[in-house]
Design a protein around this motif. Structure first.
Motif, PDB file in Angstrom:
ATOM      1  N   GLY A 253      12.118   9.869   0.974  1.00  0.00           N
ATOM      2  CA  GLY A 253      12.456  10.153  -0.420  1.00  0.00           C
ATOM      3  C   GLY A 253      11.297   9.789  -1.327  1.00  0.00           C
ATOM      4  N   ALA A 254      10.607  10.806  -1.851  1.00  0.00           N
ATOM      5  CA  ALA A 254       9.467  10.545  -2.739  1.00  0.00           C
ATOM      6  C   ALA A 254       9.974  10.123  -4.108  1.00  0.00           C
ATOM      7  CB  ALA A 254       8.605  11.796  -2.863  1.00  0.00           C
ATOM      8  N   GLY A 255       9.141   9.429  -4.841  1.00  0.00           N
ATOM      9  CA  GLY A 255       9.512   9.003  -6.181  1.00  0.00           C
ATOM     10  C   GLY A 255       8.657   7.841  -6.636  1.00  0.00           C
ATOM     11  N   ILE A 256       9.323   6.855  -7.205  1.00  0.00           N
ATOM     12  CA  ILE A 256       8.613   5.744  -7.832  1.00  0.00           C
ATOM     13  C   ILE A 256       8.185   4.675  -6.831  1.00  0.00           C
ATOM     14  CG2 ILE A 256      10.603   4.298  -8.352  1.00  0.00           C
ATOM     15  CD1 ILE A 256       9.461   3.917 -11.137  1.00  0.00           C
ATOM     16  N   GLY A 257       8.697   4.758  -5.595  1.00  0.00           N
ATOM     17  CA  GLY A 257       8.255   3.821  -4.566  1.00  0.00           C
ATOM     18  C   GLY A 257       9.225   2.682  -4.329  1.00  0.00           C
ATOM     19  N   PHE A 258       8.859   1.778  -3.421  1.00  0.00           N
ATOM     20  CA  PHE A 258       9.751   0.698  -3.016  1.00  0.00           C
ATOM     21  C   PHE A 258       9.437  -0.590  -3.763  1.00  0.00           C
ATOM     22  CE2 PHE A 258       6.308   0.951   0.178  1.00  0.00           C
ATOM     23  CZ  PHE A 258       5.761  -0.323   0.087  1.00  0.00           C
ATOM     24  N   GLY A 259      10.414  -1.474  -3.761  1.00  0.00           N
ATOM     25  CA  GLY A 259      10.253  -2.790  -4.365  1.00  0.00           C
ATOM     26  C   GLY A 259      11.157  -3.761  -3.645  1.00  0.00           C
ATOM     27  N   GLY A 260      11.648  -4.781  -4.358  1.00  0.00           N
ATOM     28  CA  GLY A 260      12.557  -5.746  -3.763  1.00  0.00           C
ATOM     29  C   GLY A 260      11.847  -6.934  -3.155  1.00  0.00           C
ATOM     30  N   GLY A 261      12.645  -7.775  -2.521  1.00  0.00           N
ATOM     31  CA  GLY A 261      12.114  -9.019  -1.983  1.00  0.00           C
ATOM     32  C   GLY A 261      11.666  -8.951  -0.546  1.00  0.00           C
ATOM     33  N   CYS A 262      11.692  -7.774   0.078  1.00  0.00           N
ATOM     34  CA  CYS A 262      11.340  -7.682   1.497  1.00  0.00           C
ATOM     35  C   CYS A 262      10.089  -6.848   1.747  1.00  0.00           C
ATOM     36  CB  CYS A 262      12.513  -7.122   2.297  1.00  0.00           C
ATOM     37  SG  CYS A 262      13.900  -8.269   2.426  1.00  0.00           S
ATOM     38  N   LEU A 263      10.183  -5.521   1.563  1.00  0.00           N
ATOM     39  CA  LEU A 263       9.073  -4.653   1.969  1.00  0.00           C
ATOM     40  C   LEU A 263       7.735  -5.064   1.354  1.00  0.00           C
ATOM     41  CD1 LEU A 263      10.429  -0.987   2.211  1.00  0.00           C
ATOM     42  CD2 LEU A 263      10.179  -2.693   3.994  1.00  0.00           C
ATOM     43  N   LEU A 320      17.271   4.093 -17.119  1.00  0.00           N
ATOM     44  CA  LEU A 320      18.511   3.962 -16.362  1.00  0.00           C
ATOM     45  C   LEU A 320      18.227   3.274 -15.034  1.00  0.00           C
ATOM     46  CD1 LEU A 320      20.182   7.449 -17.007  1.00  0.00           C
ATOM     47  CD2 LEU A 320      20.174   5.390 -18.432  1.00  0.00           C
ATOM     48  N   GLY A 321      18.488   1.978 -15.005  1.00  0.00           N
ATOM     49  CA  GLY A 321      18.262   1.186 -13.804  1.00  0.00           C
ATOM     50  C   GLY A 321      17.366  -0.001 -14.076  1.00  0.00           C
ATOM     51  N   ALA A 322      17.712  -1.128 -13.465  1.00  0.00           N
ATOM     52  CA  ALA A 322      16.882  -2.334 -13.536  1.00  0.00           C
ATOM     53  C   ALA A 322      16.684  -2.933 -12.149  1.00  0.00           C
ATOM     54  CB  ALA A 322      17.509  -3.366 -14.474  1.00  0.00           C
ATOM     55  N   ALA A 323      17.709  -2.854 -11.303  1.00  0.00           N
ATOM     56  CA  ALA A 323      17.574  -3.340  -9.926  1.00  0.00           C
ATOM     57  C   ALA A 323      16.585  -2.460  -9.164  1.00  0.00           C
ATOM     58  CB  ALA A 323      18.931  -3.318  -9.228  1.00  0.00           C
ATOM     59  N   PHE A 324      16.012  -3.009  -8.098  1.00  0.00           N
ATOM     60  CA  PHE A 324      15.027  -2.228  -7.351  1.00  0.00           C
ATOM     61  C   PHE A 324      15.675  -1.108  -6.548  1.00  0.00           C
ATOM     62  CE2 PHE A 324      16.227  -4.702  -3.657  1.00  0.00           C
ATOM     63  CZ  PHE A 324      15.845  -3.940  -2.572  1.00  0.00           C
ATOM     64  N   LYS A 325      17.006  -1.201  -6.340  1.00  0.00           N
ATOM     65  CA  LYS A 325      17.729  -0.165  -5.616  1.00  0.00           C
ATOM     66  C   LYS A 325      19.188  -0.219  -6.051  1.00  0.00           C
ATOM     67  CE  LYS A 325      18.919  -0.671  -1.340  1.00  0.00           C
ATOM     68  NZ  LYS A 325      18.911  -0.868   0.124  1.00  0.00           N
ATOM     69  N   PRO A 326      19.964   0.825  -5.784  1.00  0.00           N
ATOM     70  CA  PRO A 326      21.379   0.788  -6.152  1.00  0.00           C
ATOM     71  C   PRO A 326      22.175  -0.165  -5.269  1.00  0.00           C
ATOM     72  CG  PRO A 326      20.900   2.772  -4.918  1.00  0.00           C
ATOM     73  CD  PRO A 326      19.583   2.098  -5.172  1.00  0.00           C
ATOM     74  N   PHE A 327      23.387  -0.516  -5.747  1.00  0.00           N
ATOM     75  CA  PHE A 327      24.304  -1.414  -5.030  1.00  0.00           C
ATOM     76  C   PHE A 327      23.711  -2.803  -4.858  1.00  0.00           C
ATOM     77  CE2 PHE A 327      24.801   2.923  -3.154  1.00  0.00           C
ATOM     78  CZ  PHE A 327      25.925   3.275  -3.878  1.00  0.00           C
ATOM     79  N   ARG A 332      13.730  -8.395  -7.918  1.00  0.00           N
ATOM     80  CA  ARG A 332      12.425  -8.830  -7.415  1.00  0.00           C
ATOM     81  C   ARG A 332      11.517  -7.626  -7.194  1.00  0.00           C
ATOM     82  NH1 ARG A 332      14.217 -12.290  -2.314  1.00  0.00           N
ATOM     83  NH2 ARG A 332      15.732 -10.583  -2.247  1.00  0.00           N
ATOM     84  N   ASP A 333      10.347  -7.681  -7.801  1.00  0.00           N
ATOM     85  CA  ASP A 333       9.349  -6.604  -7.684  1.00  0.00           C
ATOM     86  C   ASP A 333       9.998  -5.242  -7.938  1.00  0.00           C
ATOM     87  OD1 ASP A 333       6.878  -5.479  -7.382  1.00  0.00           O
ATOM     88  OD2 ASP A 333       6.797  -5.671  -5.207  1.00  0.00           O
ATOM     89  N   SER A 334      10.828  -5.169  -8.977  1.00  0.00           N
ATOM     90  CA  SER A 334      11.556  -3.939  -9.270  1.00  0.00           C
ATOM     91  C   SER A 334      10.650  -2.901  -9.929  1.00  0.00           C
ATOM     92  CB  SER A 334      12.724  -4.236 -10.206  1.00  0.00           C
ATOM     93  OG  SER A 334      13.263  -3.044 -10.728  1.00  0.00           O
ATOM     94  N   PRO A 335      10.475  -1.721  -9.304  1.00  0.00           N
ATOM     95  CA  PRO A 335       9.711  -0.662  -9.959  1.00  0.00           C
ATOM     96  C   PRO A 335      10.330  -0.255 -11.293  1.00  0.00           C
ATOM     97  CG  PRO A 335      10.020  -0.163  -7.630  1.00  0.00           C
ATOM     98  CD  PRO A 335      10.901  -1.333  -7.942  1.00  0.00           C
ATOM     99  N   ALA A 336      11.659  -0.302 -11.379  1.00  0.00           N
ATOM    100  CA  ALA A 336      12.344   0.082 -12.610  1.00  0.00           C
ATOM    101  C   ALA A 336      11.915  -0.794 -13.776  1.00  0.00           C
ATOM    102  CB  ALA A 336      13.859  -0.011 -12.399  1.00  0.00           C
ATOM    103  N   LEU A 337      11.957  -2.105 -13.572  1.00  0.00           N
ATOM    104  CA  LEU A 337      11.572  -3.010 -14.653  1.00  0.00           C
ATOM    105  C   LEU A 337      10.082  -2.969 -14.928  1.00  0.00           C
ATOM    106  CD1 LEU A 337      13.810  -6.154 -14.054  1.00  0.00           C
ATOM    107  CD2 LEU A 337      13.998  -4.440 -15.859  1.00  0.00           C
ATOM    108  N   ASP A 338       9.293  -2.740 -13.896  1.00  0.00           N
ATOM    109  CA  ASP A 338       7.846  -2.608 -14.084  1.00  0.00           C
ATOM    110  C   ASP A 338       7.540  -1.451 -15.028  1.00  0.00           C
ATOM    111  OD1 ASP A 338       5.131  -2.878 -13.854  1.00  0.00           O
ATOM    112  OD2 ASP A 338       5.030  -2.505 -11.711  1.00  0.00           O
ATOM    113  N   VAL A 339       8.190  -0.311 -14.800  1.00  0.00           N
ATOM    114  CA  VAL A 339       7.988   0.855 -15.672  1.00  0.00           C
ATOM    115  C   VAL A 339       8.474   0.556 -17.084  1.00  0.00           C
ATOM    116  CG1 VAL A 339       8.793   3.211 -16.110  1.00  0.00           C
ATOM    117  CG2 VAL A 339       8.001   2.564 -13.831  1.00  0.00           C
ATOM    118  N   ALA A 340       9.633  -0.100 -17.212  1.00  0.00           N
ATOM    119  CA  ALA A 340      10.165  -0.422 -18.537  1.00  0.00           C
ATOM    120  C   ALA A 340       9.220  -1.333 -19.308  1.00  0.00           C
ATOM    121  CB  ALA A 340      11.539  -1.076 -18.393  1.00  0.00           C
ATOM    122  N   VAL A 341       8.693  -2.356 -18.625  1.00  0.00           N
ATOM    123  CA  VAL A 341       7.781  -3.298 -19.285  1.00  0.00           C
ATOM    124  C   VAL A 341       6.493  -2.599 -19.709  1.00  0.00           C
ATOM    125  CG1 VAL A 341       6.333  -5.325 -18.876  1.00  0.00           C
ATOM    126  CG2 VAL A 341       8.736  -5.354 -18.187  1.00  0.00           C
TER     127      VAL A 341
END
Length: 436
Positions: A253-263, A320-327, A332-341
């Motif tokens: 799935g192409a798009g804004i990329g991955f984030g979170g506390g693992c990858l 629309l979105g702040a978490a790095f992924k749904p659910f 942590r390292d959220s692309p959503a918040l990075d873009v917003a900031v």
């Protein structure tokens, strides 16, 4: 069987509740007394589907307890180490001091024949350095990596796609593997593969899996860059590639990329450890994987700027979105918040909404504006950016409904998750990421 879980963060809390749900007697141990109190009251300290129900069930049955005293782990037959391994400040290597602290606290309470099962994601070679200390207490160390997806963690714990146990090739190791077979008997009976390896291989499995997944995501995002330059559609490209059974469609799935506390942290720690072993060149490509991923955030911001004709200052942008992924409420390292900031830094009036992560986001980025409801975020917006593919945005939001609220019909699909034809047909300027 009596189990202890040392560390009740995301991994540990889920593992403890899941093990209790299949009949084990579980004590969760954590040094954070506030977290322990919340868990003991049945309150999950983070958002994860089904976890609250499992906590309530386990506490009600008496099979699940939580404590801040390591001594309460005494008497358990298996002790799972589930503490965090973040990046060291200012570096890429994994910070192992939580692992060492947990083991230091546990050692005085081990009995002969106990099993210590490491679940934390650690650099290869870590377990070998711990095994001797565990053996000196008469116990045996195995490594049993986790493969949880946030948002699906309960499902992945109860119905894993494989179980990996790394152990020493001696009698104590063989016995410890047998104990783990008993712990996971319900999964094994249901057909889950149970793979026995040496310690180093078990450690490598988790790091290698995350490195491969990150590579697959960054590969399709690199193709998105080519698609943008050539006028191709990366979503159709991914569909075509996905029909090749050697490749598969998942994680394309192409798009804004991955984030979170693992990858992100895991591929950096994996690279750092390879360099320590003198084999940095073998995983040099992971640096480019990381770079491509971060570049997608730059590209998302640029698409918004271009869509607004370069006039960003003072424009209201609904994110629309702040978490790095749904659910998940993980930021942590959220692309959503990075873009917003970044958009806020360009002078935009940014308002962020998310079904689960707003409190976490507001604590980390108080300079942003937040809306509790999707419609409040959309109201009077000059542009809308979808950065986390919650159903509330991906599926349940119609172009007509959004059009009645916004000021400017510009939507930037940072996750390539919307029906582009439907939005365009409704008169919106639709902008995907490598998508026509």
């Amino acid at each position: 069987m009596r189990l202890s879980v040392i560390g009740c963060g995301y991994l540990g809390a889920v593992h403890a509740a899941a093990m209790a749900s299949i009949g084990h007697d579980v004590i969760g141990i954590d040094v954070d007394e506030q977290k322990v109190s919340a868990l003991a009251a049945g309150s999950a300290p983070f958002f994860e589907p089904r976890l609250s129900e499992l906590l309530a069930e386990g506490l009600r049955s008496g099979r699940l307890r939580f404590s801040s005293r390591m001594a309460d782990a005494a008497g358990a037959q298996v002790h799972f180490l589930a503490v965090g391994t973040p990046q060291i400040p200012g570096g890429h290597a994994a910070d192992l001091h939580y692992v060492h602290a947990a083991l230091d606290g546990l050692l005085p309470h081990l009995r002969a024949g106990d099993v210590v099962a490491g679940k934390s994601t650690v650099p290869v070679g870590t377990a070998a350095g711990l095994a001797g200390r565990v053996a000196a207490a008469g116990a045996a160390l195995v490594w049993n990596p986790e493969f949880l997806r946030e948002g699906w963690a309960v499902h992945d714990t109860l119905t894993p796609d494989r179980l990996v146990v790394g152990a020493e090739a001696d009698a104590a190791g063989e016995r410890a593997v047998g104990v783990l077979r008993e712990v996971y008997a319900s999964s094994i009976d249901a057909g889950t593969p149970f793979l026995v390896t040496d310690l180093a291989t078990a450690e490598l499995v988790k790091g290698a899996a995350n490195a491969f997944l990150a590579t697959k995501i960054s590969f399709i995002n690199a193709m998105a860059e080519i698609a943008e330059a050539s006028g191709a559609d990366v979503a159709l490209l991914a569909d075509a590639l996905g029909h090749d059974t050697r490749i598969g469609r998942r994680y394309l799935g192409a798009g804004i990329g991955f984030g979170g506390g693992c990858l992100p942290k895991d591929i950096r720690a994996f690279t750092a450890r390879a360099e320590e072993l003198g084999r940095g060149e073998a995983v040099g490509f992971l640096r480019e994987v990381d770079a491509i991923n971060l570049r997608r955030r730059d590209r998302a911001v640029q698409i918004v700027v271009d869509a607004l004709g370069g006039l960003v200052f003072g424009r209201r942008i609904a994110v629309l979105g702040a978490a790095f992924k749904p659910f998940s409420d993980d930021i942590r390292d959220s692309p959503a918040l990075d873009v917003a900031v970044r958009l806020r830094g360009l002078g935009a009036d940014v308002v962020v909404t998310d079904p689960a992560a707003l409190d976490n986001a507001a604590a980390l980025h108080p300079q942003l504006d937040y809306a509790r409801s999707r419609d409040d975020a959309l109201r009077e917006a000059d542009a809308v950016v979808v950065v986390t593919e919650w159903d509330e945005y991906r599926r349940d939001l119609s172009p007509e409904h959004a059009g009645a609220l916004v000021r400017g019909r510009i939507i930037v699909d940072g996750r390539n998750c919307l029906d582009s034809a439907a939005w365009r047909a409704a008169g919106w300027q639709y902008h995907g990421m490598g998508r026509r």
